[in-house]
Design an enzyme around this catalytic site. Structure first.
Site, PDB file in Angstrom:
ATOM      1  N   SER A 282      58.168 -15.641   6.471  1.00  0.00           N
ATOM      2  CA  SER A 282      58.634 -14.292   6.188  1.00  0.00           C
ATOM      3  C   SER A 282      57.805 -13.580   5.125  1.00  0.00           C
ATOM      4  O   SER A 282      58.048 -12.423   4.835  1.00  0.00           O
ATOM      5  CB  SER A 282      60.090 -14.321   5.712  1.00  0.00           C
ATOM      6  N   CYS A 283      56.832 -14.272   4.548  1.00  0.00           N
ATOM      7  CA  CYS A 283      56.075 -13.682   3.443  1.00  0.00           C
ATOM      8  C   CYS A 283      54.595 -13.844   3.673  1.00  0.00           C
ATOM      9  O   CYS A 283      54.113 -14.956   3.848  1.00  0.00           O
ATOM     10  CB  CYS A 283      56.466 -14.346   2.131  1.00  0.00           C
TER      11      CYS A 283
END
Length: 312
Positions: free
Chosen positions: A111-112
């Protein structure tokens, strides 16, 4: 070999009815990318298109901009103590004279895309191409069709419902390449890697469409690939808008049907009924999009088709 989806027995509950069934889950596995034999990063990704992912990651980091910058890519045997090749370790060998990117904490989650950057200044990688210099213009009707065209190409999403998608389109809305992944930044890196390995950088005259929000790291990746227009079905962040404005990127969010928000670069969006011919043969634009309301495409999740596949 492809491991994009995993079957699992579940209990499905609907009102008072309970049913034992099989569900398909989007696969998530770690990929360790080594550079010239030295570990560089570990990212959580959906297996498949790993060569594109590794190449695109290096494009995003400003390390490479030509297919000639990469000598070989190969999966590494001996990734486990018993010598098994898990296809989760990939070694990239840069061509002679190509320096490796600056070391940092390169562990990233699905997610990053910028985890481990020491500071905001370090994230603002110097781009090799200027998005602001791209004269491309798009019809508002073409932009409105992009979410549907991206969704139509999401093969694995139909089975799992758990993947992000990113697609590259021409200014006429024709799909060039679509990639899916549990990580939104991975999906974009896979597109950039596809473009690098096919000699398409910079991606002038193209539109990048993403299935989620437009975060800072996605704007950064678009800029690093020379993409002039980024569209998203959800919201951008304040830092994403700031970077897009600085770099001359057209950023469109909340793209849903005929409704969209144009945050930067509105000059590239032609309003309905505007057929003025510009000097370059395109149609001139001076309109603003509506406010918020609510070549062959390549798609798939197989392992990279180019590059060495022998053990590394």
């Amino acid at each position: 070999m492809s491991r994009v989806a995993v079957k699992r027995r579940i209990l499905r509950v609907k009102d008072t009815v309970r049913t034992r069934t099989i569900d398909s889950l989007a696969a998530e596995e770690p990929l360790e990318i080594r550079l010239n034999g030295t570990p560089l990063t570990v990212t959580m990704r959906t297996p498949g298109d790993d060569f594109d992912l590794a190449a695109g990651f290096l494009v995003s980091e400003g390390a490479v901009d030509s297919p000639d910058d990469i000598a070989t890519m190969r999966y590494c045997a001996g990734a486990t103590v018993d010598g098994e090749n898990t296809y989760n370790v990939l070694d990239v060998r840069l061509a002679p004279g190509i320096p490796a990117p600056e070391p940092r904490n390169f562990y990233t989650t699905s997610s990053c895309g910028v985890c481990g950057k020491a500071s905001l200044e370090a994230v603002r990688t110097v781009a090799r191409w200027s998005a602001g210099d791209d004269p491309v213009e798009l019809a508002q009707s073409t932009v409105a069709e992009l979410p549907g065209r991206l969704r139509a190409a999401q093969r694995v999403f139909d089975r799992t419902g758990g993947l992000h998608a990113a697609g590259l389109f021409t200014a006429d809305g024709e799909p060039l390449c679509v990639r899916e992944d549990v990580g939104r930044h991975n999906a974009v890196d896979k597109l950039l890697g596809w473009a690098l390995r096919n000699g398409r950088l910079p991606l002038r005259g193209t539109v990048l469409m993403v299935s989620g929000r437009a975060s800072f790291e996605l704007v950064q990746k678009a800029v690093m690939g020379g993409v002039p227009v980024l569209t998203a079905v959800s919201a951008p962040s304040s830092l994403a808008v700031e970077l897009a404005a600085e770099e001359g990127l057209t950023l469109i969010g909340f793209l849903r049907g005929n409704s969209m928000n144009v945050y930067t670069g509105e000059r590239r969006l032609r309003p309905p009924g505007d057929h003025t011919t510009a000097p370059n043969g395109a149609t001139a634009s001076n309109g603003v999009a509506a406010p918020r309301g609510g070549e062959d495409v390549t798609s798939g999740a197989g392992h990279g088709s180019a590059g060495a596949l022998s053990p590394g």
